[in-house]
Enzyme design. Structure first.
Site, PDB file in Angstrom:
ATOM      1  N   ASN A  71      75.883 -70.699  25.670  1.00  0.00           N
ATOM      2  CA  ASN A  71      77.158 -70.572  24.945  1.00  0.00           C
ATOM      3  C   ASN A  71      78.344 -70.740  25.896  1.00  0.00           C
ATOM      4  OD1 ASN A  71      76.818 -69.650  21.935  1.00  0.00           O
ATOM      5  ND2 ASN A  71      75.169 -68.692  23.096  1.00  0.00           N
ATOM      6  N   HIS A 131      67.520 -75.991  22.925  1.00  0.00           N
ATOM      7  CA  HIS A 131      66.599 -75.184  23.739  1.00  0.00           C
ATOM      8  C   HIS A 131      65.200 -75.786  23.725  1.00  0.00           C
ATOM      9  CE1 HIS A 131      69.603 -72.064  23.792  1.00  0.00           C
ATOM     10  NE2 HIS A 131      69.440 -71.692  22.554  1.00  0.00           N
ATOM     11  N   THR A 251      86.037 -67.197  31.176  1.00  0.00           N
ATOM     12  CA  THR A 251      85.446 -66.057  31.887  1.00  0.00           C
ATOM     13  C   THR A 251      84.660 -65.242  30.858  1.00  0.00           C
ATOM     14  OG1 THR A 251      87.315 -64.630  31.403  1.00  0.00           O
ATOM     15  CG2 THR A 251      87.400 -65.843  33.502  1.00  0.00           C
TER      16      THR A 251
END
Ligand code: A3P
Length: 316
Positions: A71, A131, A251
């Site tokens: 993500n 994935h 961040t």
């Protein structure tokens, strides 16, 4: 809520999460070619539709085993692409309206036939996250040399992250204990299968010049440098200020705070700690030894094994 109004991707995600709490545990997963997947998002029809995805040469594929920071990297990639693209307001609006139909918070393996059809119309570089094992991906990705960014994270932190995800996520059946979960992780009995099989397979592709490997740990150590390497690989030209702005937006703290907007109820589950080395609180001595042995057996001496820097990040 006005029930006739088309729901936003976030509302849909929240709905899936709420409904899954009512689901019988046995129906939470499906098995496809011997690997488990969440039944709310994956089906044999999705996997069939996936094969209709015709990759373009300028497509970007972010590949990573679950819980390796996908993500995070997904947001960075999107911001790098939109900033470097210098799109007009009109282009951005058109893009936003398409993204309502083909939400970018998704995985290639979650998409259905309709979404793959719509993706053909996307007039900009398409970013897709997945994935799944490379041999299940549509082979046009490799044939047409789409750019693949392979994200890897050390196995011990990945295991701990996945443990919390399993236990916090109503779409998956919780484990009673860490020990029980650890056995499942080591044997690949989790959704998307084995961490080790995943990397053994991807290791076969990493010498290709359209594949770049980046690690969670190097991004944590120096995010700006990591972003510059990614931008160079993808041919994006950005100023230092632009890189800095994207770094500030991505961040852990900034993403967690914004997550109700970007990830709905999933945000609380995904943005957990965002640190390196948290595994030390979980692994017993015997589990450390077992993981060391398994890593050596599966990835010792491989290029990916080297990139992971096991000796630095995983030694007890
Ligand atoms: P932890 O559970 O160890 O905190 P994925 O996105 O592939 O599901 O991976 C989730 C992991 O990435 C979680 O790890 C999450 O906290 C971490 N993560 C998400 N965003 C991050 C960010 N901006 N910086 C660092 N780590 C991040």
């Amino acid at each position: 809520m006005d029930t006739n109004r088309r729901r936003t991707p976030i509302e849909l995600l929240n709905e899936i999460l709420a409904n899954s709490e009512k689901m019988v545990p046995e129906y939470l997963l499906i098995s496809y070619e011997g690997v488990l997947y969440p039944a709310n998002f994956c089906s044999p029809e999705n996997f069939k539709a996936l094969q209709s995805f015709e990759a373009r040469n300028d497509d970007i594929i972010l590949a990573g085993y679950p819980k390796t920071g996908t993500n995070w990297l997904e947001q960075i990639l999107k911001d790098l692409e939109t900033t470097a693209g210098k799109y007009t307001e009109e282009e951005i609006n058109s893009r936003n309206s398409i993204e309502k139909e083909v939400p970018m918070i998704s995985r290639l393996e979650f998409r259905d036939e309709k979404q793959f059809q719509m993706m053909k119309k996307l007039p900009f570089r398409r970013i897709n996250t997945t994935h799944i094992l490379p041999q299940i991906l549509p082979q046009s990705i490799f044939k047409n040399k789409a750019k693949i960014l392979l994200l890897v994270r050390n196995p011990k932190d990945t295991a701990v992250s996945y443990f919390h995800f399993y236990n916090d996520m109503p779409l998956l059946q919780s484990f009673n204990t860490w020990d029980e979960y650890f056995t499942a992780f080591m044997n690949g009995k989790l959704t998307w299968g084995s961490y080790f099989d995943y990397l053994i397979e991807w290791n076969k592709y990493i010498a290709d010049d359209h594949v770049m490997v980046i690690t969670y740990e190097e991004m944590k150590e120096n995010q700006t440098l990591g972003m510059k390497k990614i931008a160079e690989f993808l041919g994006f030209s950005l100023s230092d200020d632009e890189i800095q702005t994207i770094a500030e937006k991505s961040t852990f703290k900034a993403m967690k705070e914004k997550s109700p907007e970007t990830h709905g109820l999933f945000g609380k589950i995904i943005f957990r700690k965002g640190i390196v080395g948290g595994w030390r609180e979980f692994f017993t001595e015997a589990q450390n030894k077992e993981m060391d042995r398994k890593f050596e057996e599966c990835l010792g001496g491989t290029k990916i094994g080297e990139k992971i820097k096991y000796g630095i990040y995983c030694k007890a």
